[in-house]
Design a protein around this motif. Structure first.
Motif, mmCIF file in Angstrom:
data_model
loop_
_atom_site.group_PDB
_atom_site.id
_atom_site.type_symbol
_atom_site.label_atom_id
_atom_site.label_comp_id
_atom_site.label_asym_id
_atom_site.label_seq_id
_atom_site.Cartn_x
_atom_site.Cartn_y
_atom_site.Cartn_z
ATOM 1 N N PRO A 169 5.886 -3.440 8.354
ATOM 2 C CA PRO A 169 5.952 -4.125 7.054
ATOM 3 C C PRO A 169 4.583 -4.344 6.424
ATOM 4 C CG PRO A 169 6.401 -5.652 8.860
ATOM 5 C CD PRO A 169 6.373 -4.291 9.463
ATOM 6 N N GLU A 170 3.546 -4.577 7.235
ATOM 7 C CA GLU A 170 2.222 -4.794 6.665
ATOM 8 C C GLU A 170 1.707 -3.535 5.982
ATOM 9 O OE1 GLU A 170 0.731 -7.608 6.443
ATOM 10 O OE2 GLU A 170 2.279 -8.690 7.568
ATOM 11 N N ALA A 171 1.890 -2.403 6.637
ATOM 12 C CA ALA A 171 1.473 -1.142 6.018
ATOM 13 C C ALA A 171 2.292 -0.850 4.770
ATOM 14 C CB ALA A 171 1.612 -0.004 7.024
ATOM 15 N N LYS A 172 3.554 -1.230 4.802
ATOM 16 C CA LYS A 172 4.403 -1.040 3.622
ATOM 17 C C LYS A 172 3.885 -1.861 2.438
ATOM 18 C CE LYS A 172 9.235 -1.591 2.206
ATOM 19 N NZ LYS A 172 10.580 -2.009 2.656
ATOM 20 N N LYS A 173 3.532 -3.125 2.674
ATOM 21 C CA LYS A 173 2.983 -3.964 1.610
ATOM 22 C C LYS A 173 1.680 -3.394 1.073
ATOM 23 C CE LYS A 173 4.974 -8.303 3.311
ATOM 24 N NZ LYS A 173 4.671 -9.654 3.859
ATOM 25 N N MET A 174 0.842 -2.882 1.972
ATOM 26 C CA MET A 174 -0.438 -2.325 1.545
ATOM 27 C C MET A 174 -0.235 -1.111 0.648
ATOM 28 S SD MET A 174 -3.473 -0.743 3.926
ATOM 29 C CE MET A 174 -2.437 0.662 4.315
ATOM 30 N N LEU A 175 0.680 -0.219 1.038
ATOM 31 C CA LEU A 175 0.936 0.968 0.224
ATOM 32 C C LEU A 175 1.537 0.593 -1.129
ATOM 33 C CD1 LEU A 175 2.338 3.443 2.903
ATOM 34 C CD2 LEU A 175 0.102 3.493 1.823
ATOM 35 N N LEU A 176 2.464 -0.364 -1.129
ATOM 36 C CA LEU A 176 3.061 -0.786 -2.402
ATOM 37 C C LEU A 176 2.020 -1.423 -3.321
ATOM 38 C CD1 LEU A 176 6.466 -2.270 -1.158
ATOM 39 C CD2 LEU A 176 6.107 -0.130 -2.376
ATOM 40 N N GLU A 177 1.115 -2.191 -2.748
ATOM 41 C CA GLU A 177 0.080 -2.816 -3.564
ATOM 42 C C GLU A 177 -0.868 -1.769 -4.152
ATOM 43 O OE1 GLU A 177 -1.647 -5.740 -5.616
ATOM 44 O OE2 GLU A 177 0.158 -5.919 -4.358
#
Length: 663
Positions: free
Chosen positions: A527-535
């Motif tokens: 989930p952390e990598a997902k948030k980073m990519l979305l940001e």
């Protein structure tokens, strides 16, 4: 202090061009401190070692290496220094790793010793010239060097480790007993028997060294190891077969000369001519003539003299039969190996021929056919025709991922997304990457297309162009990433997951493709990598003014509402479970143990009554019959049953209604 000493040593040893010193056997110059004399060399070696250690450590690879990172104490190989070779404890506890390079090179040395005995012992037994006195010191030196190698090889074989539960066994006694129980140990003992003492009674005769040939199995073992340790297995196989052919022809030549000696030199045309005659008296002529005859006979190529006596005929028949069987097998294997060496090219050529045949049948234009053929040439010349998944399908997933990272390290290093990426996510993504090769002028994507893939440029140049392809906005090179915005499904994207620009190739380009499904499947666990990519995707959209902030906020609120509802449902289920547990606790307090057993259908057994007589049958009233018998006054157990069913059923119905209304 150590650094200051090294600096002073290097300063004292700086060359002075104005003074030329000569080496002298006396005086103070010869009595200089060895540290001062060798200080510069030691400092240079240390500098090289420090440079190697810096070059070998790659932080990118060390971060994403998934195997071979930690070792247990049981499996870790003990480290030895060079001075330990001269200690007794080293030779007492040393264990050889059969898969190590040191054992491979030792096997190579042993192979040369065995090959020496196979070729030269029979030669010295048959031909008289090698027994001349001037050659005896040379033969003795080589013989006893090979004997030392044989003896030390027995020690090495007694210390060969083996795997047990995935770990190398390092118990010296177990390793030695394991070697003693194999068939190799008696063969090694027979091969080193000191039959050379026969020289004392019979003179220098090489027949006493024929037992050294019994170690022939070591030759075969080395070639099997070489096939796996080297990067040229086909070359090793061909060399192995050629060596076997040479050994067979060599031994047959020696037997021909020996049979000619038994029958009589020059007695007929088939045997070797008289060695005393001119032209046939040298060792070179005798050996080459016999070798030529052996080659023609075994390969059945060319004409030789006809045999005269029955013994000669029988020997020629045996040689012909042996040559047909042996060389048919050998040349058959050679043909198969040659085909395997070019199997990849033949497979690739078959694919090209199939595509050509299809284009001719369907009437494809000449221009398009030329583009297809150029694409095939590019993929073969740049080694892009190899399927990574098919080649690495037998390896475990972790090793496949690490090999892929090493192969594509140059490209992945330049990708900004992977710089702060978790190692596990990178492993997932690397295994899902698919290599695609595009021809010059191909459009990778067009503006307005629905985005289903993102691309990473491995090799080549791409241009971001207008819809008509004439105006060039940006040129992309190795390591660039594009198409990630349409794959991320960012809320509030005004383009609606469609391509925002057209991208085409300038020349031949190699791209890594990652599909939307594969990306989201990998991001579910991170989930952390997902948030980073979305940001990062939102920042790119804000930069191009393609992000609707209100729509993004509404979508986030919807997601939060859904999450809150799911949490409420989970809490309601937990409340139901707690109420059921409380009801069961009340049941245990109200109903006695015996009646509770009757309710569940279990009949209690009296151990005294059961042991009194084995013939008696303990019959307990069935709970079904008790229910059938009418009774005016209900028992307490039946009243408890009604209370339990009412308490259990009512809360469940009410809670089910609540959960259905909320969902």
């Amino acid at each position: 202090m150590g650094k200051e000493k090294e600096e002073t040593i290097s300063k004292t040893e700086e060359p002075k061009p104005q003074k030329k010193r000569r080496f002298s056997l006396g005086g103070r110059k010869n009595k200089a401190d060895p540290k001062l004399r060798w200080g510069k060399a030691i400092g240079g070696v240390r500098a090289i070692q420090r440079k190697k250690s810096k070059d070998e450590g790659d932080p990118f690879l060390e971060r994403f290496t998934v195997t071979g990172r930690s070792y247990s104490e049981e499996n870790e190989v003990p480290a030895y220094a060079f001075r330990d070779l001269f200690t007794r404890s080293y030779w007492k506890n040393v264990v050889v790793d059969p898969s190590g390079t040191s054992y491979f090179y030792w096997s190579m040395l042993t192979m040369f010793a065995v090959l020496y005995n196979i070729l030269f012992v029979i030669l010295r037994c048959i031909f008289p010239q090698p027994h001349n006195p001037e050659y005896i010191p040379v033969w003795l030196t080589l013989d006893y060097i090979c004997d030392i190698i044989y003896l030390f090889d027995m020690f090495v074989k007694s210390r060969i480790g083996f795997l047990e539960q995935g770990l190398i066994v390092r118990d010296v006694k177990r390793l030695t007993l394991r070697y003693l129980k194999t068939i190799k140990f008696p063969l090694d003992i027979l091969s080193v028997l000191p039959l050379d003492f026969g020289y004392i009674a019979f003179g220098f005769v090489a027949v006493f060294r024929l037992n050294r040939i019994l170690k022939f199995w070591r030759l075969r073992e080395f070639f099997h190891m070489a096939e796996t340790h080297t990067n040229f297995p086909n070359f090793i196989r061909v060399s192995n077969l050629v060596l076997y052919i040479i050994i067979i022809i060599h031994w047959n030549a020696c037997f021909y000369y020996y049979i000619s000696e038994l029958i009589g030199f020059g007695s007929d045309d088939w045997v070797y001519p008289d060695p005393l005659s001119s032209g046939f008296d040298t060792f070179e002529k005798q050996f080459t003539f016999s070798l030529y005859w052996s080659t023609l006979t075994l390969t059945t190529i060319g004409d030789t003299m006809w045999p005269v006596t029955p013994a000669e005929t029988l020997y020629c028949f045996t040689c012909a039969l042996m040559g047909v069987l042996i060389f048919a097998t050998i040349f058959g294997n050679v043909g198969a190996m040659i085909n395997n060496m070019d199997a990849a090219r033949m497979d690739f050529q078959n694919k090209v021929d199939n595509v050509k045949r299809y284009m001719e049948l369907r009437g494809i234009g000449i221009e398009l056919q030329g583009r297809v053929i150029k694409w095939f040439d590019y993929t073969w010349n740049n080694k892009q025709s190899v399927d990574d998944k098919e080649s690495l399908m037998f390896l475990p997933e972790k090793l496949r991922a690490e090999i892929s990272i090493h192969v594509h390290m140059h490209t992945l290093r330049r990708v900004a997304i992977f710089q702060d990426c978790e190692p596990g996510l990178l492993v997932e993504l690397v295994l899902k990457l698919k290599l695609q090769v595009y021809s010059p002028g191909d459009f990778i994507c067009r503006k307005g297309d629905i985005g289903k893939e993102m691309y990473i440029i491995k090799r080549g140049k791409l241009q971001v162009v207008s819809e008509d392809g004439k105006t060039v906005f940006v040129t992309l090179s190795d390591g660039a990433v594009f198409g990630e915005i349409s794959v991320l499904n960012i809320a509030g994207n005004k383009t609606g997951n469609r391509r925002t620009a057209s991208v085409k190739t300038v020349g031949f380009s190699d791209l890594f493709c990652l599909t939307k499904n594969d990306l989201w499947e990998a991001l579910e666990e991170y989930p952390e990598a997902k948030k980073m990519l979305l940001e990062k995707g939102k920042q790119l959209l804000r930069k191009d003014k393609l992000l609707d902030e209100e729509a993004a906020l509404r979508e986030e609120r919807k997601q939060q509402a859904i999450v809150s509802k799911i949490e409420m449902i989970v809490d309601a289920v937990d409340d139901i479970q707690r109420s059921i547990d409380k009801v069961y606790e009340k049941i245990e307090k109200i109903i006695p143990t015996k009646s509770r057993l009757n309710l569940t259908g279990i009949t209690p057994v009296d151990p005294l009554e059961h042991t009194a007589s084995s013939s008696r049958i303990n019959r307990t009233p069935s709970p079904i019959k008790e229910e059938e018998e009418p009774s005016e006054n209900p028992t307490p157990t039946k009243q408890a049953e009604k209370q339990v069913t009412q308490v259990i059923v009512k809360p469940q119905k009410n809670e089910d209604k609540k959960t259905t209304e909320e969902t």
